[in-house]
Design an enzyme around this catalytic site. Structure first.
Site, PDB file in Angstrom:
ATOM      1  N   TYR A 169      25.925  63.100  21.631  1.00 16.73           N
ATOM      2  CA  TYR A 169      26.795  62.837  20.436  1.00 16.73           C
ATOM      3  C   TYR A 169      26.369  61.764  19.375  1.00 16.73           C
ATOM      4  CZ  TYR A 169      31.016  60.765  18.369  1.00 16.73           C
ATOM      5  OH  TYR A 169      32.163  60.622  17.367  1.00 16.73           O
ATOM      6  N   LYS A 173      25.986  62.160  15.319  1.00 19.80           N
ATOM      7  CA  LYS A 173      26.290  61.336  14.384  1.00 19.80           C
ATOM      8  C   LYS A 173      25.157  60.904  13.486  1.00 19.80           C
ATOM      9  CE  LYS A 173      30.741  62.146  15.073  1.00 19.80           C
ATOM     10  NZ  LYS A 173      31.643  62.835  13.926  1.00 19.80           N
TER      11      LYS A 173
HETATM   12  N1  LIG Z   1      38.554  58.731  18.410  1.00 25.93           N
HETATM   13  C1  LIG Z   1      37.544  58.036  18.544  1.00 25.93           C
HETATM   14  O1  LIG Z   1      37.501  56.797  19.178  1.00 25.93           O
HETATM   15  C2  LIG Z   1      36.339  58.229  17.504  1.00 25.93           C
HETATM   16  C3  LIG Z   1      35.224  57.154  17.286  1.00 25.93           C
HETATM   17  C4  LIG Z   1      34.423  57.472  16.419  1.00 25.93           C
HETATM   18  C5  LIG Z   1      34.320  58.537  15.861  1.00 25.93           C
HETATM   19  N2  LIG Z   1      35.336  59.594  15.946  1.00 25.93           N
HETATM   20  C6  LIG Z   1      35.098  60.845  15.305  1.00 25.93           C
HETATM   21  O2  LIG Z   1      36.629  61.236  14.660  1.00 25.93           O
HETATM   22  C7  LIG Z   1      36.719  62.543  14.303  1.00 25.93           C
HETATM   23  C8  LIG Z   1      38.032  63.029  14.722  1.00 25.93           C
HETATM   24  O3  LIG Z   1      38.134  62.606  16.362  1.00 25.93           O
HETATM   25  P1  LIG Z   1      39.356  62.418  16.842  1.00 25.93           P
HETATM   26  O4  LIG Z   1      39.388  61.238  17.715  1.00 25.93           O
HETATM   27  O5  LIG Z   1      40.660  62.755  16.088  1.00 25.93           O
HETATM   28  O6  LIG Z   1      39.195  63.755  18.025  1.00 25.93           O
HETATM   29  P2  LIG Z   1      40.385  64.831  18.370  1.00 25.93           P
HETATM   30  O7  LIG Z   1      41.666  64.491  18.569  1.00 25.93           O
HETATM   31  O8  LIG Z   1      39.746  65.583  19.463  1.00 25.93           O
HETATM   32  O9  LIG Z   1      40.349  65.804  17.149  1.00 25.93           O
HETATM   33  C9  LIG Z   1      39.318  66.585  16.911  1.00 25.93           C
HETATM   34  C10 LIG Z   1      39.604  67.645  15.542  1.00 25.93           C
HETATM   35  O10 LIG Z   1      38.398  68.390  15.751  1.00 25.93           O
HETATM   36  C11 LIG Z   1      38.614  69.732  15.609  1.00 25.93           C
HETATM   37  N3  LIG Z   1      37.457  70.579  15.985  1.00 25.93           N
HETATM   38  C12 LIG Z   1      36.697  70.556  17.057  1.00 25.93           C
HETATM   39  N4  LIG Z   1      35.754  71.649  16.772  1.00 25.93           N
HETATM   40  C13 LIG Z   1      35.984  72.181  15.742  1.00 25.93           C
HETATM   41  C14 LIG Z   1      35.532  73.177  15.224  1.00 25.93           C
HETATM   42  N5  LIG Z   1      34.340  74.039  15.736  1.00 25.93           N
HETATM   43  N6  LIG Z   1      35.905  73.647  14.020  1.00 25.93           N
HETATM   44  C15 LIG Z   1      36.883  73.207  13.350  1.00 25.93           C
HETATM   45  N7  LIG Z   1      37.586  71.987  13.836  1.00 25.93           N
HETATM   46  C16 LIG Z   1      37.159  71.510  15.038  1.00 25.93           C
HETATM   47  C17 LIG Z   1      39.746  70.018  16.733  1.00 25.93           C
HETATM   48  O11 LIG Z   1      40.371  71.065  16.804  1.00 25.93           O
HETATM   49  P3  LIG Z   1      41.106  71.528  18.199  1.00 25.93           P
HETATM   50  O12 LIG Z   1      42.395  70.979  18.295  1.00 25.93           O
HETATM   51  O13 LIG Z   1      41.257  72.972  17.926  1.00 25.93           O
HETATM   52  O14 LIG Z   1      40.121  71.204  19.192  1.00 25.93           O
HETATM   53  C18 LIG Z   1      40.458  68.597  16.400  1.00 25.93           C
HETATM   54  O15 LIG Z   1      41.380  69.167  15.328  1.00 25.93           O
HETATM   55  C19 LIG Z   1      35.496  63.168  14.919  1.00 25.93           C
HETATM   56  O16 LIG Z   1      34.478  63.476  13.985  1.00 25.93           O
HETATM   57  C20 LIG Z   1      34.913  62.206  16.050  1.00 25.93           C
HETATM   58  O17 LIG Z   1      33.564  62.203  16.232  1.00 25.93           O
HETATM   59  C21 LIG Z   1      36.275  59.615  16.832  1.00 25.93           C
END
Ligand SMILES: NC(=O)c1ccc[n+]([C@@H]2O[C@H](COP(=O)([O-])OP(=O)(O)OC[C@H]3O[C@@H](n4cnc5c(N)ncnc54)[C@H](OP(=O)(O)O)[C@@H]3O)[C@@H](O)[C@H]2O)c1
Length: 247
Positions: A169, A173
């Site tokens: 991961y 990034k």
């Molecule tokens: N949460 C954290 O602590 C954190 C920290 C640093 C960075 N981030 C980044 O923030 C972003 C959002 O994460 P989140 O925490 O909101 O996670 P999340 O709740 O798991 O949401 C991820 C989203 O991405 C979608 N997705 C996954 N694979 C996909 C694909 N092949 N095509 C289109 N959409 C896809 C998911 O769709 P489905 O619902 O269909 O699976 C979901 O809508 C990500 O880039 C993550 O790396 C998060």
């Protein structure tokens, strides 16, 4: 009929988590925005758009199916935007996955799966949308949602508790960061383009098994700031809501 075109925004992975909170904040604060909420699951993204309409009946949101692992899906979404609107003002590359294993083993399939979504799909989508962004008559904003784990400087500190885990991961990034900087430098002489990276922080979403120490709404703050930059805004930066993050 309104005579001015709405600010047209596309955000990936908008059906839940941080992406959903970004859309919620944008619709509440920017009545002139029309937001294309992209998600890979048709029912999930339609439900989320409906939920936002319940929260804000005047919200101008529209669900759009877009799976980053499928070139056909990306092409169909881009074609729809082109034929329906003919331009795009803001692209928020939010969708991302963490992979199956924090501590390994990390087989080739794991690398392929994570890079396919976080890097390859995001790159193909962004490149496909550049011609539509170029047609925007506003400040063109591209936000890449990254992570502190992708910071090589941050990761190289021996005291960092995340030195070993999340290898795939973190590498995805770091690659995304390079992609974004590449694009930012391509347009660095044109002040109408603002291309930046946002770290949401450790948020309680499905991504972290809801164990993150911050809220998804707080994770959305810096993404929304970068998505609404005007002509005097920054470009080519990586930041969280507290400030700049080292590369
Ligand atoms: N949460 C954290 O602590 C954190 C920290 C640093 C960075 N981030 C980044 O923030 C972003 C959002 O994460 P989140 O925490 O909101 O996670 P999340 O709740 O798991 O949401 C991820 C989203 O991405 C979608 N997705 C996954 N694979 C996909 C694909 N092949 N095509 C289109 N959409 C896809 C998911 O769709 P489905 O619902 O269909 O699976 C979901 O809508 C990500 O880039 C993550 O790396 C998060």
């Amino acid at each position: 009929m309104p005579t001015t075109k709405p600010t047209l925004v596309l955000i990936t992975g908008a059906n839940q988590g941080i992406g959903f909170e970004v859309v919620k904040k944008l619709i509440l604060e920017h009545k002139d925005y029309h937001i294309l909420m992209a998600g890979r699951r048709k029912d999930a993204i339609a439900d989320s758009a409906r939920l936002l309409k319940e929260i804000e009946p005047n919200a101008s949101v529209e669900p759009l199916v877009l799976d980053l692992t499928s070139d056909e899906s990306i092409a169909a979404a881009v074609q729809y935007i082109n034929e329906t609107y003919g331009y795009l003002d803001v692209l928020i590359n939010n969708a991302g996955i963490g992979g199956n294993s924090a501590r390994g083993p990390w087989p080739r399939t794991e690398w392929q799966e994570v890079f396919n979504t976080n890097v390859f799909g995001t790159s193909v989508l962004t490149d496909s949308l550049i011609p539509l962004l170029a047609k925007s008559d506003k400040t063109k904003r591209v936000v890449f949602v990254t992570s502190e784990l992708g910071s090589i400087e941050w990761k190289s500190k021996p005291s960092n508790e995340f030195v070993l885990p999340y290898k795939v991961y973190a590498a995805s990034k770091a690659a995304l960061n390079m992609l974004a900087v590449n694009l930012a430098m391509q347009y660095s002489q044109d002040s109408t383009w603002k291309i930046n990276l946002a770290c949401p922080g450790h948020c309680a979403t499905r991504f972290t098994d809801y164990a993150g120490t911050d809220t998804a709404a707080n994770g959305a703050l810096n993404i929304c700031r970068l998505a609404t930059l005007e002509a005097d805004g920054e470009t080519g930066t990586m930041s969280n809501r507290f400030g700049t993050i080292p590369w």
